[in-house]
Design a protein around this motif. Structure first.
Motif, short mmCIF file in Angstrom:
data_model
loop_
_atom_site.label_atom_id
_atom_site.label_comp_id
_atom_site.label_asym_id
_atom_site.label_seq_id
_atom_site.Cartn_x
_atom_site.Cartn_y
_atom_site.Cartn_z
N CYS A 42 0.82 -1.22 0.00
CA CYS A 42 0.00 0.00 0.00
C CYS A 42 0.85 1.26 0.00
O CYS A 42 0.32 2.36 0.16
CB CYS A 42 -0.94 0.00 1.20
N GLY A 43 2.16 1.13 -0.14
CA GLY A 43 3.05 2.28 -0.17
C GLY A 43 4.00 2.28 1.01
O GLY A 43 3.90 1.44 1.90
N PRO A 44 4.94 3.25 1.02
CA PRO A 44 5.90 3.35 2.12
C PRO A 44 5.19 3.63 3.44
O PRO A 44 4.28 4.46 3.50
CB PRO A 44 6.78 4.53 1.72
N LEU A 45 5.63 2.95 4.49
CA LEU A 45 5.00 3.06 5.80
C LEU A 45 6.07 3.37 6.84
O LEU A 45 7.10 2.70 6.90
CB LEU A 45 4.30 1.74 6.15
N ALA A 46 5.82 4.39 7.65
CA ALA A 46 6.71 4.74 8.76
C ALA A 46 6.00 4.42 10.07
O ALA A 46 4.86 4.82 10.28
CB ALA A 46 7.07 6.23 8.72
N VAL A 47 6.69 3.67 10.94
CA VAL A 47 6.19 3.34 12.27
C VAL A 47 7.14 4.00 13.26
O VAL A 47 8.35 3.76 13.22
CB VAL A 47 6.15 1.81 12.51
N ARG A 48 6.59 4.82 14.15
CA ARG A 48 7.42 5.56 15.10
C ARG A 48 7.01 5.25 16.52
O ARG A 48 5.85 4.98 16.80
CB ARG A 48 7.30 7.06 14.83
N ASP A 71 3.97 4.93 18.88
CA ASP A 71 3.32 6.23 18.98
C ASP A 71 2.47 6.55 17.76
O ASP A 71 1.41 7.15 17.86
CB ASP A 71 4.35 7.35 19.17
N SER A 72 2.97 6.15 16.56
CA SER A 72 2.24 6.47 15.34
C SER A 72 2.70 5.58 14.20
O SER A 72 3.79 5.01 14.24
CB SER A 72 2.46 7.94 14.95
N PHE A 73 1.82 5.48 13.21
CA PHE A 73 2.23 4.89 11.94
C PHE A 73 1.51 5.65 10.84
O PHE A 73 0.36 6.06 10.99
CB PHE A 73 1.98 3.38 11.88
N VAL A 74 2.24 5.91 9.77
CA VAL A 74 1.71 6.75 8.69
C VAL A 74 2.26 6.26 7.36
O VAL A 74 3.42 5.87 7.25
CB VAL A 74 2.05 8.24 8.94
N TYR A 75 1.37 6.26 6.35
CA TYR A 75 1.80 5.99 4.99
C TYR A 75 2.34 7.28 4.42
O TYR A 75 1.71 8.34 4.52
CB TYR A 75 0.64 5.47 4.15
N LEU A 76 3.53 7.20 3.84
CA LEU A 76 4.21 8.39 3.34
C LEU A 76 3.80 8.65 1.90
O LEU A 76 3.79 7.74 1.08
CB LEU A 76 5.72 8.20 3.41
N ASP A 77 3.48 9.92 1.59
CA ASP A 77 3.20 10.27 0.21
C ASP A 77 4.52 10.37 -0.55
O ASP A 77 5.60 10.18 0.03
CB ASP A 77 2.39 11.56 0.12
N ALA A 82 10.33 10.41 -0.51
CA ALA A 82 11.58 10.83 -1.14
C ALA A 82 12.48 11.53 -0.14
O ALA A 82 13.69 11.31 -0.10
CB ALA A 82 11.30 11.75 -2.33
N LYS A 83 11.90 12.36 0.72
CA LYS A 83 12.68 13.07 1.74
C LYS A 83 13.27 12.07 2.72
O LYS A 83 14.44 12.17 3.09
CB LYS A 83 11.78 14.07 2.47
#
Length: 93
Positions: A42-48, A71-77, A82-83
């Motif tokens: 589903c795309g790049p995912l960041a788990v923090r 604390d959070s998880f978010v799919y990166l646009d 890229a950043k």
């Protein structure tokens, strides 16, 4: 259940903010005790979070289990992904 951009199903299960199972993972870009960056169907995912560690990794089955205080998880646009990868690229040159 919705299908991701590659047509594969992805599940994210979070239990008490301390145990996260993620399916549809194709690659672990990076991880440390505060952040996991994953490529998923589903795309790049960041788990923090804090004190994060990988409890289970099976790329053959596309499964990652993360343990710690999440604390959070978010799919990166596209721009955020890229950043993030650009920063990682600078760190690992």
């Amino acid at each position: 259940m919705d299908q991701g951009k590659s047509g594969k199903v992805q599940d994210v299960r979070l239990q008490n903010r301390k145990l996260m199972d993620i399916t549809g993972v194709s690659q672990v870009e990076s991880f440390d005790s505060e952040e996991f960056l994953l490529d998923t169907s589903c795309g790049p995912l960041a788990v923090r979070g804090h004190n994060l560690h990988m409890k289970n990794l099976s790329l053959e089955h596309g499964l990652v289990t993360i343990e710690g205080m999440i604390d959070s998880f978010v799919y990166l646009d596209g721009k955020a992904a890229a950043k993030s990868k650009g920063l990682l690229g600078k760190l690992f040159r």
